[in-house]
Design a protein around this motif. Structure first.
Motif, PDB file in Angstrom:
ATOM      1  N   SER A 204       0.815  -1.219   0.000  1.00  0.00           N
ATOM      2  CA  SER A 204       0.000   0.000   0.000  1.00  0.00           C
ATOM      3  C   SER A 204       0.845   1.264   0.000  1.00  0.00           C
ATOM      4  O   SER A 204       0.347   2.353  -0.308  1.00  0.00           O
ATOM      5  N   GLY A 205       2.145   1.149   0.345  1.00  0.00           N
ATOM      6  CA  GLY A 205       2.986   2.350   0.408  1.00  0.00           C
ATOM      7  C   GLY A 205       4.279   2.227  -0.374  1.00  0.00           C
ATOM      8  O   GLY A 205       5.229   2.976  -0.118  1.00  0.00           O
ATOM      9  N   ARG A 206       4.341   1.295  -1.341  1.00  0.00           N
ATOM     10  CA  ARG A 206       5.579   1.101  -2.110  1.00  0.00           C
ATOM     11  C   ARG A 206       6.022   2.378  -2.814  1.00  0.00           C
ATOM     12  O   ARG A 206       7.216   2.634  -2.966  1.00  0.00           O
ATOM     13  N   LYS A 207       5.060   3.187  -3.243  1.00  0.00           N
ATOM     14  CA  LYS A 207       5.398   4.392  -4.004  1.00  0.00           C
ATOM     15  C   LYS A 207       6.151   5.418  -3.161  1.00  0.00           C
ATOM     16  O   LYS A 207       6.764   6.353  -3.693  1.00  0.00           O
ATOM     17  N   ASN A 208       6.125   5.281  -1.826  1.00  0.00           N
ATOM     18  CA  ASN A 208       6.789   6.250  -0.952  1.00  0.00           C
ATOM     19  C   ASN A 208       8.286   5.983  -0.788  1.00  0.00           C
ATOM     20  O   ASN A 208       9.007   6.810  -0.228  1.00  0.00           O
ATOM     21  N   VAL A 209       8.744   4.818  -1.240  1.00  0.00           N
ATOM     22  CA  VAL A 209      10.165   4.471  -1.102  1.00  0.00           C
ATOM     23  C   VAL A 209      10.996   5.356  -2.035  1.00  0.00           C
ATOM     24  O   VAL A 209      10.565   5.665  -3.147  1.00  0.00           O
ATOM     25  N   PRO A 210      12.180   5.814  -1.615  1.00  0.00           N
ATOM     26  CA  PRO A 210      13.011   6.665  -2.481  1.00  0.00           C
ATOM     27  C   PRO A 210      13.231   6.055  -3.859  1.00  0.00           C
ATOM     28  O   PRO A 210      13.447   4.845  -3.995  1.00  0.00           O
ATOM     29  N   ALA A 211      13.181   6.887  -4.876  1.00  0.00           N
ATOM     30  CA  ALA A 211      13.285   6.421  -6.260  1.00  0.00           C
ATOM     31  C   ALA A 211      14.603   5.702  -6.532  1.00  0.00           C
ATOM     32  O   ALA A 211      14.655   4.768  -7.337  1.00  0.00           O
ATOM     33  N   GLU A 212      15.674   6.098  -5.849  1.00  0.00           N
ATOM     34  CA  GLU A 212      16.982   5.498  -6.106  1.00  0.00           C
ATOM     35  C   GLU A 212      17.014   4.015  -5.721  1.00  0.00           C
ATOM     36  O   GLU A 212      17.869   3.262  -6.188  1.00  0.00           O
ATOM     37  N   ALA A 213      16.063   3.584  -4.867  1.00  0.00           N
ATOM     38  CA  ALA A 213      16.015   2.184  -4.452  1.00  0.00           C
ATOM     39  C   ALA A 213      15.402   1.284  -5.517  1.00  0.00           C
ATOM     40  O   ALA A 213      15.425   0.062  -5.381  1.00  0.00           O
ATOM     41  N   ARG A 214      14.861   1.863  -6.571  1.00  0.00           N
ATOM     42  CA  ARG A 214      14.183   1.078  -7.614  1.00  0.00           C
ATOM     43  C   ARG A 214      15.117   0.678  -8.749  1.00  0.00           C
ATOM     44  O   ARG A 214      14.696  -0.031  -9.665  1.00  0.00           O
ATOM     45  N   THR A 215      16.340   1.146  -8.716  1.00  0.00           N
ATOM     46  CA  THR A 215      17.292   0.823  -9.783  1.00  0.00           C
ATOM     47  C   THR A 215      18.590   0.310  -9.172  1.00  0.00           C
ATOM     48  O   THR A 215      18.963   0.706  -8.058  1.00  0.00           O
ATOM     49  N   PRO A 216      19.310  -0.569  -9.862  1.00  0.00           N
ATOM     50  CA  PRO A 216      20.588  -1.083  -9.342  1.00  0.00           C
ATOM     51  C   PRO A 216      21.637   0.015  -9.287  1.00  0.00           C
ATOM     52  O   PRO A 216      21.689   0.881 -10.166  1.00  0.00           O
ATOM     53  N   VAL A 217      22.471  -0.005  -8.235  1.00  0.00           N
ATOM     54  CA  VAL A 217      23.492   1.036  -8.092  1.00  0.00           C
ATOM     55  C   VAL A 217      24.703   0.770  -8.987  1.00  0.00           C
ATOM     56  O   VAL A 217      25.450   1.679  -9.311  1.00  0.00           O
ATOM     57  N   ASN A 218      24.890  -0.489  -9.385  1.00  0.00           N
ATOM     58  CA  ASN A 218      26.034  -0.862 -10.222  1.00  0.00           C
ATOM     59  C   ASN A 218      25.557  -1.899 -11.234  1.00  0.00           C
ATOM     60  O   ASN A 218      25.865  -3.087 -11.116  1.00  0.00           O
ATOM     61  N   PRO A 219      24.777  -1.479 -12.262  1.00  0.00           N
ATOM     62  CA  PRO A 219      24.089  -2.421 -13.146  1.00  0.00           C
ATOM     63  C   PRO A 219      25.031  -3.393 -13.849  1.00  0.00           C
ATOM     64  O   PRO A 219      26.100  -3.021 -14.322  1.00  0.00           O
ATOM     65  N   LEU A 220      24.603  -4.644 -13.900  1.00  0.00           N
ATOM     66  CA  LEU A 220      25.333  -5.671 -14.637  1.00  0.00           C
ATOM     67  C   LEU A 220      25.016  -5.539 -16.124  1.00  0.00           C
ATOM     68  O   LEU A 220      23.843  -5.437 -16.500  1.00  0.00           O
ATOM     69  N   PRO A 221      26.038  -5.492 -16.989  1.00  0.00           N
ATOM     70  CA  PRO A 221      25.759  -5.423 -18.433  1.00  0.00           C
ATOM     71  C   PRO A 221      24.874  -6.597 -18.873  1.00  0.00           C
ATOM     72  O   PRO A 221      25.082  -7.734 -18.437  1.00  0.00           O
ATOM     73  N   LYS A 222      23.904  -6.322 -19.727  1.00  0.00           N
ATOM     74  CA  LYS A 222      22.978  -7.372 -20.163  1.00  0.00           C
ATOM     75  C   LYS A 222      23.702  -8.535 -20.828  1.00  0.00           C
ATOM     76  O   LYS A 222      23.265  -9.676 -20.752  1.00  0.00           O
ATOM     77  N   SER A 223      24.839  -8.230 -21.439  1.00  0.00           N
ATOM     78  CA  SER A 223      25.592  -9.287 -22.122  1.00  0.00           C
ATOM     79  C   SER A 223      26.176 -10.306 -21.147  1.00  0.00           C
ATOM     80  O   SER A 223      26.570 -11.409 -21.544  1.00  0.00           O
ATOM     81  N   LYS A 224      26.245  -9.946 -19.843  1.00  0.00           N
ATOM     82  CA  LYS A 224      26.814 -10.848 -18.847  1.00  0.00           C
ATOM     83  C   LYS A 224      25.763 -11.511 -17.963  1.00  0.00           C
ATOM     84  O   LYS A 224      26.102 -12.260 -17.039  1.00  0.00           O
ATOM     85  N   LEU A 225      24.485 -11.223 -18.222  1.00  0.00           N
ATOM     86  CA  LEU A 225      23.418 -11.759 -17.388  1.00  0.00           C
ATOM     87  C   LEU A 225      23.399 -13.284 -17.415  1.00  0.00           C
ATOM     88  O   LEU A 225      23.087 -13.937 -16.411  1.00  0.00           O
ATOM     89  N   TYR A 226      23.758 -13.860 -18.554  1.00  0.00           N
ATOM     90  CA  TYR A 226      23.720 -15.325 -18.670  1.00  0.00           C
ATOM     91  C   TYR A 226      24.702 -15.981 -17.689  1.00  0.00           C
ATOM     92  O   TYR A 226      24.471 -17.112 -17.215  1.00  0.00           O
ATOM     93  N   LEU A 227      25.801 -15.293 -17.350  1.00  0.00           N
ATOM     94  CA  LEU A 227      26.774 -15.844 -16.408  1.00  0.00           C
ATOM     95  C   LEU A 227      26.146 -16.030 -15.026  1.00  0.00           C
ATOM     96  O   LEU A 227      26.428 -17.013 -14.322  1.00  0.00           O
ATOM     97  N   PHE A 228      25.298 -15.079 -14.644  1.00  0.00           N
ATOM     98  CA  PHE A 228      24.594 -15.177 -13.365  1.00  0.00           C
ATOM     99  C   PHE A 228      23.671 -16.398 -13.360  1.00  0.00           C
ATOM    100  O   PHE A 228      23.641 -17.172 -12.393  1.00  0.00           O
ATOM    101  N   ILE A 229      22.938 -16.594 -14.461  1.00  0.00           N
ATOM    102  CA  ILE A 229      22.009 -17.728 -14.562  1.00  0.00           C
ATOM    103  C   ILE A 229      22.772 -19.044 -14.511  1.00  0.00           C
ATOM    104  O   ILE A 229      22.390 -19.988 -13.807  1.00  0.00           O
TER     105      ILE A 229
END
Length: 489
Positions: A204-229
Motif C-alpha cells: 500500500s505504500g511502495r510508491k513512498n520508497v526513495p526512487a533510487e532504491a528502484r534501480t541497481p546502483v552498479n548495473p550488470l551489463p545485459k551481455s553478462k546476465l547469462y553468467l549469473f544464470i
C-alpha cells in the motif's frame, strides 16, 4: 534537478513518522510481520524436529535438531549475498524486497500444508531464500532514507529494529499457543498469514520508497546476465549432488553453512578492497570493519543459542509453571523480544542525547561480548539443579543482560554498515554484516551440539568466559579501528 533526486530529497527531509521519514513506517511494518513469521516458525522448529512422531514431531535426535536450526538460521544470512547482489546489480533493492516477501509467504505455506521432511525441506529453502533477499535490502532502504551524517540515523535504525522485535515477540507467542493446543502445522500457518499481512501493508505504500532504491546502483551489463544464470544453476546442481551423496547431511549441515558463509565474507572483503571502484578512504573503512565482523560472529554464536540450546533448556530445566499454568516451551524466546521493545527506545534516546559524545561502534561491540558472556555465566548457579527448577525470573534477568549486548551491536551494526559501505557495494556491505550473523548462527548450532543437560557447568563456563575475554580483547582494538575509519564512529 531530476525527479528522482527531487523525490529522494523530499523523503530525506520528511519528519512525519515520529520525526522520521514516513517510508520508515512501511519498512517498519514489513519487517515486523516478516519477523513475526520468521520467529514464529523458528520458535517451534526445533521442537517439531525432535518431538516424537506421536507428539506431532519428526523424531530426530536433539543434537541434530539444534544443528539444523543453527544451519537454517545461517542459511538465511548466507542468502543475503544473493539478495543483495541481485539488488545492486540487476533489479534494485525495492523489487528484491517485495518479491522476497512473497517467496517467504510461500515457504510458510509449504511448512503448514506439506507433511514430514518434504515440507521441512521445501519450506525452509523458500523461507531462507526469501528472508535473505528481504533482510539486507530492507536495511539498505532504511539507510536510503537518511543522509550519511543525519543525527536521526542511528535512532531510525533503532526504531526499525524495534519493529523487528515486536514481530519477534508476537510470532512465538501465537505459534507457541497454536502448537501447544492445535498442532505444529497450525503454528506454521499463522506464520504464513503474518507474512501476508506484512505484504499488504508494504504494497500500500511502495510508491513512498526513495526512487533510487528502484534501480541497481552498479548495473550488470545485459551481455553478462547469462553468467549469473549459469552460476545459479551450477550451485543448485552442486548442492543436490553433495546432499544425494551424503557429503552434506543433517548432522554436519551447520558446519557446511558456517564454512561457506565465512568463505563468502572473506571473498567479499577481498573484492571490496581490490575493486577499482573503491577509493582509498572506502578501502580503509572496509579493512576497519573486519574486526567488527569477527566480534559480531562471536556475539551471534552466543545469542542465537536462544533458538537451540535455550529451547532445550526451557523444555528440561526451566520452571515454566505460572500460577498453576504451564507456559509453552518456546515462550522463552518471547523474553528477549519483550526486553528489546522496552529498552530499544531508551537506547535510541540515549544515543540521541549523547550525540557525538556516545561511545564509538567498536566500543559498543566489545561491550556487547562482555554482556552476553556474563549472561551465560549467570546460568552457573542452577547448573546442577533438578529438572524444571530454574526460576523463570532468574532466566528473565539473564536474557535482559543478553539484550543489553544485543542493543549495543545489532541495530548499531546495521547503521555502521551503511556508513562504511563503499558507494558501489551498499547492499552488499550490509549482506557482509548479516554474514557475520550467518556464521555465528551456524556456529550456535555447532556449539549447541556440545551442550549436555546432565553436565552443564563446563558448557556455561567455557562459553561465558570465552566471550568476556574476547570482548576485552575487542576493546583494545578500538583506537586503531577508529583511525582507519577516517571520521566514521
Amino acid at each position: 534537478m531530476s525527479s528522482s533526486t527531487s523525490t529522494t530529497e523530499v523523503v530525506k527531509s520528511d519528519t512525519r513518522f515520529f520525526g522520521h521519514p514516513l517510508p520508515l513506517m512501511q519498512l517498519f511494518s514489513l519487517e515486523l510481520w516478516e519477523r513475526f513469521s520468521y520467529y514464529g516458525m523458528n520458535g517451534i522448529l526445533a521442537l517439531y524436529l525432535y518431538f516424537q512422531v506421536t507428539d506431532g514431531g519428526l523424531g530426530l535426535p536433539q543434537a541434530t535438531a539444534v544443528g539444523i536450526v543453527g544451519a537454517y538460521g545461517g542459511a538465511v544470512f548466507l542468502a543475503t549475498i544473493l539478495g543483495a547482489w541481485v539488488a545492486d546489480r540487476i533489479v534494485g533493492a525495492e523489487k528484491v524486497l517485495f518479491y522476497s516477501a512473497i517467496i517467504i509467504m510461500l515457504g510458510h505455506i509449504a511448512l503448514a500444508l506439506i507433511p514430514g521432511f518434504g515440507g521441512v525441506a521445501v519450506g525452509l529453502i523458500l523461507v531462507a531464500l526469501g528472508s535473505g533477499g528481504l533482510k539486507a535490502n530492507a536495511s539498505a532502504l532504511v539507510g536510503d532514507l537518511y543522509e550519511e551524517k543525519d543525527p536521526r540515523r542511528d535512532a531510525g535504525f533503532t526504531i526499525f529494529y524495534m519493529g523487528v522485535n515486536i514481530g519477534a515477540l508476537l510470532g512465538p507467542l501465537i505459534t507457541g499457543l497454536l502448537q501447544q493446543n492445535l498442532g505444529f502445522h497450525y503454528g506454521f500457518g499463522a506464520a504464513a498469514i503474518g507474512m501476508g499481512l506484512g505484504l499488504i501493508i508494504y504494497a500500500s505504500g511502495r510508491k513512498n520508497v526513495p526512487a533510487e532504491a528502484r534501480t541497481p546502483v552498479n548495473p550488470l551489463p545485459k551481455s553478462k546476465l547469462y553468467l549469473f544464470i549459469v552460476a545459479v544453476v551450477a550451485v543448485v546442481i552442486l548442492a543436490t549432488v553433495l546432499w544425494m551423496t551424503g557429503l552434506v547431511n543433517p548432522e554436519n549441515l551447520d558446519w557446511w553453512i558456517a564454512g561457506i558463509s565465512a568463505a563468502a565474507a572473506a571473498c567479499y572483503f577481498i573484492v571490496m578492497c581490490t575493486s577499482p571502484q573503491t577509493n582509498s578512504t572506502e578501502r580503509s573503512r572496509v579493512l576497519a570493519f573486519i574486526p567488527f565482523f569477527l566480534t559480531s560472529v562471536v556475539f551471534w554464536a552466543m545469542y542465537q543459542q536462544i533458538f537451540g540450546v535455550l529451547t532445550v533448556y526451557s523444555d528440561g530445566n526451566l520452571n515454566r509453571s505460572i500460577f498453576g499454568w504451564e507456559m509453552p516451551i518456546n515462550w522463552i524466546q518471547l523474553i528477549p523480544a519483550a526486553f528489546v521493545i522496552i529498552f530499544a527506545p531508551l537506547f535510541a534516546t540515549l544515543w540521541m542525547k549523547l550525540g557525538d559524545r556516545q561511545p564509538s561502534t567498536p566500543v559498543k561491540a566489545g561491550l556487547a561480548l562482555i554482556f552476553i558472556g556474563l549472561g551465560f555465566l549467570m546460568f552457573l548457579p542452577y547448573a546442577t539443579a533438578p529438572a524444571n527448577s530454574t526460576p523463570l525470573l532468574w532466566v528473565c534477568l539473564i536474557l535482559a543482560v543478553f539484550v543489553f549486548g544485543e542493543l549495543l551491536i545489532s541495530p548499531v551494526g546495521l547503521s555502521f554498515s551503511t556508513k562504511v559501505a563503499p558507494k558501489v557495494f551498499q547492499s552488499q556491505m550490509i549482506a557482509v554484516f548479516f554474514l557475520a550473523s550467518g556464521v555465528g548462527t551456524a556456529l550456535s548450532g555447532v556449539l549447541g551440539g556440545y551442550f549436555d543437560p546432565a553436565n552443564q557447568t563446563p558448557y556455561w563456563t567455557s562459553i561465558g568466559g570465552t566471550s568476556v575475554v574476547l570482548g576485552l580483547l575487542a576493546l583494545t582494538l578500538t583506537k586503531p579501528m577508529l583511525k582507519m575509519l577516517k571520521g566514521v564512529r
